[in-house]
Scaffold this motif. Structure first.
Motif, PDB file in Angstrom:
ATOM      1  N   SER A 162      14.460  18.483 -17.002  1.00  0.00           N
ATOM      2  CA  SER A 162      15.017  17.445 -16.126  1.00  0.00           C
ATOM      3  C   SER A 162      14.035  17.061 -15.018  1.00  0.00           C
ATOM      4  CB  SER A 162      16.335  17.921 -15.528  1.00  0.00           C
ATOM      5  OG  SER A 162      16.137  19.086 -14.761  1.00  0.00           O
ATOM      6  N   TRP A 163      13.185  17.979 -14.583  1.00  0.00           N
ATOM      7  CA  TRP A 163      12.220  17.651 -13.539  1.00  0.00           C
ATOM      8  C   TRP A 163      11.158  16.678 -14.052  1.00  0.00           C
ATOM      9  CZ3 TRP A 163      13.453  18.220  -8.802  1.00  0.00           C
ATOM     10  CH2 TRP A 163      14.282  19.269  -8.410  1.00  0.00           C
ATOM     11  N   VAL A 164      10.733  16.855 -15.291  1.00  0.00           N
ATOM     12  CA  VAL A 164       9.756  15.936 -15.869  1.00  0.00           C
ATOM     13  C   VAL A 164      10.386  14.552 -16.035  1.00  0.00           C
ATOM     14  CG1 VAL A 164       8.343  15.460 -17.904  1.00  0.00           C
ATOM     15  CG2 VAL A 164       8.441  17.763 -16.979  1.00  0.00           C
ATOM     16  N   ASN A 165      11.631  14.492 -16.460  1.00  0.00           N
ATOM     17  CA  ASN A 165      12.312  13.199 -16.591  1.00  0.00           C
ATOM     18  C   ASN A 165      12.506  12.542 -15.232  1.00  0.00           C
ATOM     19  OD1 ASN A 165      12.496  13.424 -19.364  1.00  0.00           O
ATOM     20  ND2 ASN A 165      14.478  14.458 -19.274  1.00  0.00           N
ATOM     21  N   PHE A 166      12.835  13.331 -14.213  1.00  0.00           N
ATOM     22  CA  PHE A 166      12.963  12.806 -12.859  1.00  0.00           C
ATOM     23  C   PHE A 166      11.621  12.280 -12.348  1.00  0.00           C
ATOM     24  CE2 PHE A 166      13.262  13.673  -8.183  1.00  0.00           C
ATOM     25  CZ  PHE A 166      14.207  12.699  -7.903  1.00  0.00           C
ATOM     26  N   THR A 167      10.547  12.987 -12.681  1.00  0.00           N
ATOM     27  CA  THR A 167       9.202  12.550 -12.307  1.00  0.00           C
ATOM     28  C   THR A 167       8.860  11.220 -12.957  1.00  0.00           C
ATOM     29  OG1 THR A 167       8.485  14.818 -12.035  1.00  0.00           O
ATOM     30  CG2 THR A 167       6.776  13.187 -12.397  1.00  0.00           C
ATOM     31  N   LYS A 168       9.191  11.081 -14.230  1.00  0.00           N
ATOM     32  CA  LYS A 168       8.931   9.817 -14.922  1.00  0.00           C
ATOM     33  C   LYS A 168       9.716   8.679 -14.290  1.00  0.00           C
ATOM     34  CE  LYS A 168       7.992  11.915 -19.413  1.00  0.00           C
ATOM     35  NZ  LYS A 168       8.474  12.055 -20.799  1.00  0.00           N
ATOM     36  N   PHE A 169      10.954   8.946 -13.899  1.00  0.00           N
ATOM     37  CA  PHE A 169      11.764   7.917 -13.254  1.00  0.00           C
ATOM     38  C   PHE A 169      11.177   7.491 -11.917  1.00  0.00           C
ATOM     39  CE2 PHE A 169      15.123   6.912 -10.207  1.00  0.00           C
ATOM     40  CZ  PHE A 169      15.619   5.747 -10.779  1.00  0.00           C
ATOM     41  N   LEU A 170      10.811   8.446 -11.084  1.00  0.00           N
ATOM     42  CA  LEU A 170      10.246   8.112  -9.768  1.00  0.00           C
ATOM     43  C   LEU A 170       8.904   7.399  -9.889  1.00  0.00           C
ATOM     44  CD1 LEU A 170      11.052  11.239  -7.587  1.00  0.00           C
ATOM     45  CD2 LEU A 170      12.108   8.993  -7.508  1.00  0.00           C
ATOM     46  N   THR A 171       8.093   7.807 -10.846  1.00  0.00           N
ATOM     47  CA  THR A 171       6.808   7.147 -11.051  1.00  0.00           C
ATOM     48  C   THR A 171       7.022   5.710 -11.514  1.00  0.00           C
ATOM     49  OG1 THR A 171       5.812   9.260 -11.601  1.00  0.00           O
ATOM     50  CG2 THR A 171       4.605   7.301 -12.245  1.00  0.00           C
ATOM     51  N   GLY A 172       7.972   5.506 -12.406  1.00  0.00           N
ATOM     52  CA  GLY A 172       8.282   4.147 -12.863  1.00  0.00           C
ATOM     53  C   GLY A 172       8.827   3.283 -11.753  1.00  0.00           C
ATOM     54  N   ALA A 173       9.665   3.851 -10.907  1.00  0.00           N
ATOM     55  CA  ALA A 173      10.214   3.087  -9.778  1.00  0.00           C
ATOM     56  C   ALA A 173       9.111   2.694  -8.798  1.00  0.00           C
ATOM     57  CB  ALA A 173      11.289   3.906  -9.076  1.00  0.00           C
ATOM     58  N   SER A 174       8.177   3.600  -8.547  1.00  0.00           N
ATOM     59  CA  SER A 174       7.059   3.277  -7.655  1.00  0.00           C
ATOM     60  C   SER A 174       6.152   2.215  -8.271  1.00  0.00           C
ATOM     61  CB  SER A 174       6.236   4.523  -7.354  1.00  0.00           C
ATOM     62  OG  SER A 174       7.010   5.464  -6.671  1.00  0.00           O
ATOM     63  N   VAL A 190       0.840  -1.198   0.000  1.00  0.00           N
ATOM     64  CA  VAL A 190       0.000   0.000   0.000  1.00  0.00           C
ATOM     65  C   VAL A 190       0.877   1.251   0.000  1.00  0.00           C
ATOM     66  CG1 VAL A 190      -1.677   1.302   1.384  1.00  0.00           C
ATOM     67  CG2 VAL A 190      -1.946  -1.144   1.087  1.00  0.00           C
ATOM     68  N   LEU A 191       2.071   1.119   0.544  1.00  0.00           N
ATOM     69  CA  LEU A 191       3.010   2.231   0.550  1.00  0.00           C
ATOM     70  C   LEU A 191       3.300   2.727  -0.865  1.00  0.00           C
ATOM     71  CD1 LEU A 191       4.473   3.555   2.926  1.00  0.00           C
ATOM     72  CD2 LEU A 191       6.449   2.176   2.343  1.00  0.00           C
ATOM     73  N   THR A 192       3.412   1.810  -1.809  1.00  0.00           N
ATOM     74  CA  THR A 192       3.677   2.229  -3.190  1.00  0.00           C
ATOM     75  C   THR A 192       2.459   2.915  -3.803  1.00  0.00           C
ATOM     76  OG1 THR A 192       3.024   0.088  -4.098  1.00  0.00           O
ATOM     77  CG2 THR A 192       5.340   0.393  -3.555  1.00  0.00           C
ATOM     78  N   TYR A 193       1.257   2.503  -3.410  1.00  0.00           N
ATOM     79  CA  TYR A 193       0.051   3.168  -3.928  1.00  0.00           C
ATOM     80  C   TYR A 193      -0.034   4.603  -3.426  1.00  0.00           C
ATOM     81  CZ  TYR A 193      -1.376  -1.646  -4.838  1.00  0.00           C
ATOM     82  OH  TYR A 193      -1.435  -2.936  -5.257  1.00  0.00           O
ATOM     83  N   VAL A 194       0.464   4.848  -2.223  1.00  0.00           N
ATOM     84  CA  VAL A 194       0.450   6.196  -1.664  1.00  0.00           C
ATOM     85  C   VAL A 194       1.565   7.040  -2.281  1.00  0.00           C
ATOM     86  CG1 VAL A 194       0.793   7.511   0.466  1.00  0.00           C
ATOM     87  CG2 VAL A 194      -0.600   5.451   0.494  1.00  0.00           C
ATOM     88  N   LEU A 195       2.728   6.435  -2.505  1.00  0.00           N
ATOM     89  CA  LEU A 195       3.870   7.177  -3.037  1.00  0.00           C
ATOM     90  C   LEU A 195       3.804   7.390  -4.541  1.00  0.00           C
ATOM     91  CD1 LEU A 195       6.805   5.597  -1.019  1.00  0.00           C
ATOM     92  CD2 LEU A 195       5.665   7.771  -0.632  1.00  0.00           C
ATOM     93  N   LEU A 196       3.001   6.601  -5.254  1.00  0.00           N
ATOM     94  CA  LEU A 196       2.966   6.671  -6.715  1.00  0.00           C
ATOM     95  C   LEU A 196       2.578   8.044  -7.265  1.00  0.00           C
ATOM     96  CD1 LEU A 196       3.344   5.000  -9.287  1.00  0.00           C
ATOM     97  CD2 LEU A 196       0.942   4.423  -9.161  1.00  0.00           C
ATOM     98  N   PRO A 197       1.535   8.704  -6.771  1.00  0.00           N
ATOM     99  CA  PRO A 197       1.202  10.015  -7.364  1.00  0.00           C
ATOM    100  C   PRO A 197       2.051  11.177  -6.847  1.00  0.00           C
ATOM    101  CG  PRO A 197      -0.430   9.436  -5.746  1.00  0.00           C
ATOM    102  CD  PRO A 197       0.484   8.258  -5.863  1.00  0.00           C
ATOM    103  N   MET A 198       2.861  10.965  -5.825  1.00  0.00           N
ATOM    104  CA  MET A 198       3.619  12.072  -5.240  1.00  0.00           C
ATOM    105  C   MET A 198       4.572  12.749  -6.227  1.00  0.00           C
ATOM    106  SD  MET A 198       2.412  12.543  -2.382  1.00  0.00           S
ATOM    107  CE  MET A 198       1.247  11.676  -1.386  1.00  0.00           C
TER     108      MET A 198
END
Length: 137
Positions: A74-86, A47-55
């Motif tokens: 670079s912020w949009v690319n960083f966002t894509k990376f974090l969303t993919g990791a989540s 559930v932690l990943t479901y909460v962190l996914l939209p952050m």
């Protein structure tokens, strides 16, 4: 859909929102049943990943840039990376718990089913976002 009467559009939009609510409720029920039926609350870790996914999308993606387009920002690319990791974490956590012997096959199957129901809900929401009434994204 613009040629339909107003009351008909309202009913169709209400039905779409109702189907999204049913999908989210079904995902939550599967998540809780994975824990309750097997008397093991470790699957709630995903559930932690479901909460962190939209952050990352909320904090780093600007309203002018589309998350689905190519960007030099670079912020949009960083966002894509974090969303993919989540997103990968939503599948990885139950897999690791199953591999370690912490949860059984039934809880693992329910966890993955819950993940895919939530994924289907997001896809349906994005599909609804293409229409004018739901253009939040």
């Amino acid at each position: 859909m613009s040629d339909l009467p107003g009351y008909m559009r309202f009913c169709l939009n209400t039905g779409k929102l109702l189907s999204l609510a049913i999908l989210v409720s079904g995902g939550i029920v599967l998540q809780i049943l994975a824990c309750v039926l097997y008397n093991n609350w470790w699957p709630m870790l995903s559930v932690l990943t479901y909460v962190l996914l939209p952050m990352p999308l909320l904090f780093f993606a600007g309203s002018n840039d589309s998350i689905f387009s190519e960007s030099d920002n670079s912020w949009v690319n960083f966002t894509k990376f974090l969303t993919g990791a989540s997103t990968v974490g939503g599948i990885a956590i139950p897999s690791i718990l199953k591999h370690a012997g912490v949860i059984g096959w039934g809880a693992f199957a329910m966890e993955l089913s819950s993940y895919f129901v939530f994924g289907l809900t997001v896809i349906c929401y994005l599909w609804m976002g293409d229409e004018d009434e739901y253009s939040i994204l």
